[in-house]
Design a protein around this motif. Structure first.
Motif, PDB file in Angstrom:
ATOM      1  N   GLU A  68     -23.259 -22.489 -53.495  1.00 43.92           N
ATOM      2  CA  GLU A  68     -24.485 -23.229 -53.197  1.00 43.92           C
ATOM      3  C   GLU A  68     -24.424 -24.633 -53.778  1.00 43.92           C
ATOM      4  O   GLU A  68     -24.869 -25.592 -53.161  1.00 43.92           O
ATOM      5  CB  GLU A  68     -25.709 -22.485 -53.729  1.00 43.92           C
ATOM      6  CG  GLU A  68     -26.079 -21.243 -52.941  1.00 43.92           C
ATOM      7  CD  GLU A  68     -25.232 -20.034 -53.303  1.00 43.92           C
ATOM      8  OE1 GLU A  68     -24.495 -20.080 -54.317  1.00 43.92           O
ATOM      9  OE2 GLU A  68     -25.292 -19.046 -52.564  1.00 43.92           O
ATOM     10  N   LEU A  69     -23.851 -24.762 -54.992  1.00 46.49           N
ATOM     11  CA  LEU A  69     -23.695 -26.091 -55.577  1.00 46.49           C
ATOM     12  C   LEU A  69     -22.815 -26.967 -54.686  1.00 46.49           C
ATOM     13  O   LEU A  69     -23.102 -28.138 -54.487  1.00 46.49           O
ATOM     14  CB  LEU A  69     -23.075 -25.995 -56.977  1.00 46.49           C
ATOM     15  CG  LEU A  69     -23.985 -25.566 -58.111  1.00 46.49           C
ATOM     16  CD1 LEU A  69     -23.173 -25.351 -59.371  1.00 46.49           C
ATOM     17  CD2 LEU A  69     -25.068 -26.586 -58.352  1.00 46.49           C
ATOM     18  N   TRP A  70     -21.735 -26.387 -54.183  1.00 45.08           N
ATOM     19  CA  TRP A  70     -20.826 -27.150 -53.331  1.00 45.08           C
ATOM     20  C   TRP A  70     -21.535 -27.595 -52.051  1.00 45.08           C
ATOM     21  O   TRP A  70     -21.398 -28.727 -51.617  1.00 45.08           O
ATOM     22  CB  TRP A  70     -19.595 -26.319 -53.002  1.00 45.08           C
ATOM     23  CG  TRP A  70     -18.588 -27.100 -52.235  1.00 45.08           C
ATOM     24  CD1 TRP A  70     -18.382 -27.072 -50.887  1.00 45.08           C
ATOM     25  CD2 TRP A  70     -17.668 -28.059 -52.749  1.00 45.08           C
ATOM     26  NE1 TRP A  70     -17.391 -27.935 -50.530  1.00 45.08           N
ATOM     27  CE2 TRP A  70     -16.929 -28.555 -51.658  1.00 45.08           C
ATOM     28  CE3 TRP A  70     -17.402 -28.538 -54.020  1.00 45.08           C
ATOM     29  CZ2 TRP A  70     -15.936 -29.514 -51.818  1.00 45.08           C
ATOM     30  CZ3 TRP A  70     -16.405 -29.481 -54.168  1.00 45.08           C
ATOM     31  CH2 TRP A  70     -15.693 -29.961 -53.079  1.00 45.08           C
ATOM     32  N   LYS A  71     -22.326 -26.699 -51.453  1.00 46.90           N
ATOM     33  CA  LYS A  71     -23.046 -27.035 -50.215  1.00 46.90           C
ATOM     34  C   LYS A  71     -24.097 -28.111 -50.465  1.00 46.90           C
ATOM     35  O   LYS A  71     -24.306 -28.980 -49.634  1.00 46.90           O
ATOM     36  CB  LYS A  71     -23.710 -25.787 -49.634  1.00 46.90           C
ATOM     37  CG  LYS A  71     -22.735 -24.803 -49.051  1.00 46.90           C
ATOM     38  CD  LYS A  71     -23.461 -23.567 -48.555  1.00 46.90           C
ATOM     39  CE  LYS A  71     -22.483 -22.506 -48.100  1.00 46.90           C
ATOM     40  NZ  LYS A  71     -23.169 -21.267 -47.727  1.00 46.90           N
ATOM     41  N   ILE A  72     -24.768 -28.055 -51.614  1.00 49.80           N
ATOM     42  CA  ILE A  72     -25.855 -28.983 -51.901  1.00 49.80           C
ATOM     43  C   ILE A  72     -25.336 -30.338 -52.355  1.00 49.80           C
ATOM     44  O   ILE A  72     -25.755 -31.379 -51.862  1.00 49.80           O
ATOM     45  CB  ILE A  72     -26.803 -28.396 -52.966  1.00 49.80           C
ATOM     46  CG1 ILE A  72     -27.517 -27.171 -52.409  1.00 49.80           C
ATOM     47  CG2 ILE A  72     -27.824 -29.420 -53.423  1.00 49.80           C
ATOM     48  CD1 ILE A  72     -28.266 -26.378 -53.457  1.00 49.80           C
ATOM     49  N   ALA A  73     -24.411 -30.354 -53.335  1.00 53.12           N
ATOM     50  CA  ALA A  73     -24.043 -31.623 -53.968  1.00 53.12           C
ATOM     51  C   ALA A  73     -22.547 -31.912 -53.979  1.00 53.12           C
ATOM     52  O   ALA A  73     -22.129 -32.883 -54.589  1.00 53.12           O
ATOM     53  CB  ALA A  73     -24.572 -31.633 -55.400  1.00 53.12           C
ATOM     54  N   GLY A  74     -21.740 -31.075 -53.353  1.00 54.89           N
ATOM     55  CA  GLY A  74     -20.308 -31.322 -53.310  1.00 54.89           C
ATOM     56  C   GLY A  74     -19.665 -31.174 -54.678  1.00 54.89           C
ATOM     57  O   GLY A  74     -20.157 -30.456 -55.546  1.00 54.89           O
ATOM     58  N   TRP A  75     -18.563 -31.876 -54.867  1.00 52.10           N
ATOM     59  CA  TRP A  75     -17.812 -31.724 -56.111  1.00 52.10           C
ATOM     60  C   TRP A  75     -18.570 -32.256 -57.319  1.00 52.10           C
ATOM     61  O   TRP A  75     -18.378 -31.802 -58.431  1.00 52.10           O
ATOM     62  CB  TRP A  75     -16.423 -32.351 -56.000  1.00 52.10           C
ATOM     63  CG  TRP A  75     -16.437 -33.841 -55.844  1.00 52.10           C
ATOM     64  CD1 TRP A  75     -16.531 -34.536 -54.675  1.00 52.10           C
ATOM     65  CD2 TRP A  75     -16.364 -34.808 -56.881  1.00 52.10           C
ATOM     66  NE1 TRP A  75     -16.534 -35.876 -54.927  1.00 52.10           N
ATOM     67  CE2 TRP A  75     -16.417 -36.078 -56.283  1.00 52.10           C
ATOM     68  CE3 TRP A  75     -16.253 -34.730 -58.263  1.00 52.10           C
ATOM     69  CZ2 TRP A  75     -16.369 -37.247 -57.026  1.00 52.10           C
ATOM     70  CZ3 TRP A  75     -16.197 -35.899 -58.988  1.00 52.10           C
ATOM     71  CH2 TRP A  75     -16.253 -37.140 -58.363  1.00 52.10           C
ATOM     72  N   ILE A  76     -19.472 -33.214 -57.118  1.00 51.60           N
ATOM     73  CA  ILE A  76     -20.294 -33.722 -58.229  1.00 51.60           C
ATOM     74  C   ILE A  76     -21.204 -32.612 -58.760  1.00 51.60           C
ATOM     75  O   ILE A  76     -21.361 -32.458 -59.969  1.00 51.60           O
ATOM     76  CB  ILE A  76     -21.139 -34.944 -57.777  1.00 51.60           C
ATOM     77  CG1 ILE A  76     -20.251 -36.120 -57.422  1.00 51.60           C
ATOM     78  CG2 ILE A  76     -22.156 -35.323 -58.833  1.00 51.60           C
ATOM     79  CD1 ILE A  76     -19.528 -36.731 -58.600  1.00 51.60           C
ATOM     80  N   GLY A  77     -21.795 -31.832 -57.863  1.00 55.01           N
ATOM     81  CA  GLY A  77     -22.648 -30.728 -58.295  1.00 55.01           C
ATOM     82  C   GLY A  77     -21.884 -29.664 -59.050  1.00 55.01           C
ATOM     83  O   GLY A  77     -22.358 -29.138 -60.063  1.00 55.01           O
ATOM     84  N   LYS A  80     -20.960 -31.123 -62.463  1.00 56.23           N
ATOM     85  CA  LYS A  80     -22.150 -31.152 -63.327  1.00 56.23           C
ATOM     86  C   LYS A  80     -22.478 -29.743 -63.829  1.00 56.23           C
ATOM     87  O   LYS A  80     -22.760 -29.552 -65.008  1.00 56.23           O
ATOM     88  CB  LYS A  80     -23.331 -31.728 -62.553  1.00 56.23           C
ATOM     89  CG  LYS A  80     -24.607 -31.777 -63.350  1.00 56.23           C
ATOM     90  CD  LYS A  80     -25.747 -32.301 -62.500  1.00 56.23           C
ATOM     91  CE  LYS A  80     -27.062 -32.129 -63.212  1.00 56.23           C
ATOM     92  NZ  LYS A  80     -28.200 -32.417 -62.357  1.00 56.23           N
TER      93      LYS A  80
END
Length: 108
Positions: A68-77, A80
């Protein structure tokens, strides 16, 4: 009647998984660093452990999960989330390591 039994079975399985998650967190953040301090592991070993434990914590317990992090914010998410989980592990693992090193590891 069967519909009433199925939710109870799911609830007991869910609570069992929750207990395992809690035990895993205690093992990663308290028991392993405490033992590492007790046996006299180096600070470099502790640092590498914290990075790996933070990555594993993100994978195992991250909310939302890494996909879900990858889908929402990509590698920055994902980066983080990994930094946040590593910091959370450090906050608990650092003192546990120090207790193991200074209190349990010193001869009486």
């Amino acid at each position: 009647m069967e519909n009433q039994v199925a939710p109870q079975a799911e609830t007991s399985q869910g609570s069992g998984a929750y207990v395992l998650q809690i035990l895993g967190r205690v093992l990663i953040t308290i028991v392993a660093p405490l033992y590492g301090g007790y046996i006299g592991a180096s600070a470099d070993t502790l640092f590498i452990y914290i990075l790996l434990a933070g990555a594993w914590s993100l994978w195992a317990y991250g909310q939302p999960g890494p996909q879900e992090l990858w889908k929402i914010a990509g590698w920055i998410g994902v980066l983080k989330g990994w930094i946040v989980m590593s910091a959370a592990v450090l906050i608990v693992a650092g003192p546990a390591f120090a207790i193991g090193y200074f209190v349990l590891g010193t001869p009486s």
